[in-house]
Design a protein around this motif. Sequence first.
Motif, PDB file in Angstrom:
ATOM      1  N   UNK A 108       0.822  -1.205   0.000  1.00 33.35           N
ATOM      2  CA  UNK A 108       0.000   0.000   0.000  1.00 33.35           C
ATOM      3  C   UNK A 108       0.861   1.262   0.000  1.00 33.35           C
ATOM      4  N   UNK A 109       1.877   1.280   0.851  1.00 38.11           N
ATOM      5  CA  UNK A 109       2.791   2.433   0.927  1.00 38.11           C
ATOM      6  C   UNK A 109       3.487   2.641  -0.410  1.00 38.11           C
ATOM      7  N   UNK A 110       3.990   1.558  -0.972  1.00 32.53           N
ATOM      8  CA  UNK A 110       4.693   1.655  -2.249  1.00 32.53           C
ATOM      9  C   UNK A 110       3.776   2.215  -3.340  1.00 32.53           C
ATOM     10  N   UNK A 111       2.551   1.677  -3.403  1.00 38.23           N
ATOM     11  CA  UNK A 111       1.601   2.112  -4.422  1.00 38.23           C
ATOM     12  C   UNK A 111       1.251   3.600  -4.255  1.00 38.23           C
ATOM     13  N   UNK A 112       0.985   4.013  -3.016  1.00 40.24           N
ATOM     14  CA  UNK A 112       0.618   5.409  -2.770  1.00 40.24           C
ATOM     15  C   UNK A 112       1.775   6.359  -3.040  1.00 40.24           C
ATOM     16  N   UNK A 113       2.996   5.957  -2.694  1.00 44.90           N
ATOM     17  CA  UNK A 113       4.152   6.821  -2.942  1.00 44.90           C
ATOM     18  C   UNK A 113       4.408   6.973  -4.441  1.00 44.90           C
ATOM     19  N   UNK A 114       4.278   5.867  -5.175  1.00 42.01           N
ATOM     20  CA  UNK A 114       4.464   5.930  -6.627  1.00 42.01           C
ATOM     21  C   UNK A 114       3.398   6.818  -7.265  1.00 42.01           C
ATOM     22  N   UNK A 115       2.154   6.684  -6.782  1.00 40.26           N
ATOM     23  CA  UNK A 115       1.075   7.512  -7.330  1.00 40.26           C
ATOM     24  C   UNK A 115       1.300   8.986  -6.974  1.00 40.26           C
ATOM     25  N   UNK A 116       1.753   9.234  -5.755  1.00 39.99           N
ATOM     26  CA  UNK A 116       2.012  10.625  -5.338  1.00 39.99           C
ATOM     27  C   UNK A 116       3.069  11.256  -6.238  1.00 39.99           C
ATOM     28  N   UNK A 117       4.122  10.501  -6.564  1.00 39.87           N
ATOM     29  CA  UNK A 117       5.164  11.020  -7.467  1.00 39.87           C
ATOM     30  C   UNK A 117       4.566  11.418  -8.816  1.00 39.87           C
ATOM     31  N   UNK A 118       3.664  10.603  -9.339  1.00 39.80           N
ATOM     32  CA  UNK A 118       3.039  10.877 -10.638  1.00 39.80           C
ATOM     33  C   UNK A 118       2.173  12.133 -10.591  1.00 39.80           C
ATOM     34  N   UNK A 119       1.354  12.271  -9.536  1.00 41.49           N
ATOM     35  CA  UNK A 119       0.464  13.437  -9.483  1.00 41.49           C
ATOM     36  C   UNK A 119       1.249  14.716  -9.191  1.00 41.49           C
ATOM     37  N   UNK A 120       2.292  14.628  -8.382  1.00 43.48           N
ATOM     38  CA  UNK A 120       3.133  15.803  -8.097  1.00 43.48           C
ATOM     39  C   UNK A 120       3.836  16.257  -9.371  1.00 43.48           C
TER      40      UNK A 120
END
Length: 169
Positions: A108-120
């Motif tokens: 979950x952490x990995x998925x959310x961090x990767x998604x955060x990088x994309x949206x940022x």
Amino acid sequence: MFQVNDMVLYGTNGVCKVVDIDERDCGGRMVEYYILKPIYAANSTIFVPVNNEKLTSKMRYVLTKEEIDAKIRAIPEVQEEWMADERARKEHFKDMTSRADTFELIQLIKMLMEHREKVVARGKKLHVADERMLQEAEKMICDEFSYVLGIPKEDVPSYITNSMKESIH
């Protein structure tokens, strides 16, 4: 069945010590409880009915260092598709955190961090509900890993990152 002095993870409450197993009066009948003391919230006490499977299923022994390292080594293999439906994603993430499964929390952490990088990168922010889930999952992982590894909570993310790098080589 857990014993007095066992160290357990209890859902989102983090690492707890089973300080007693005691019977208490509950509406005129005696009920046996695990009495837990969260190690990072010394003023809290949690009472978990021994025979309530829904609640005791949220209790598990803390991992060993070897188990933690094995789960970290498996992280690079984890790949889960991002769920575009906000409501479904929120429910899915809530289920993952309620089970307190370390591998799922890391996923979950990995998925959310990767998604955060994309949206940022697109000049946006991570959705508030996703940010909250990320913080909750990180807290759960950091509490347990910090306790087991004997390192400060703030050092846990770098421990995970360094261990992942070592496992790739």
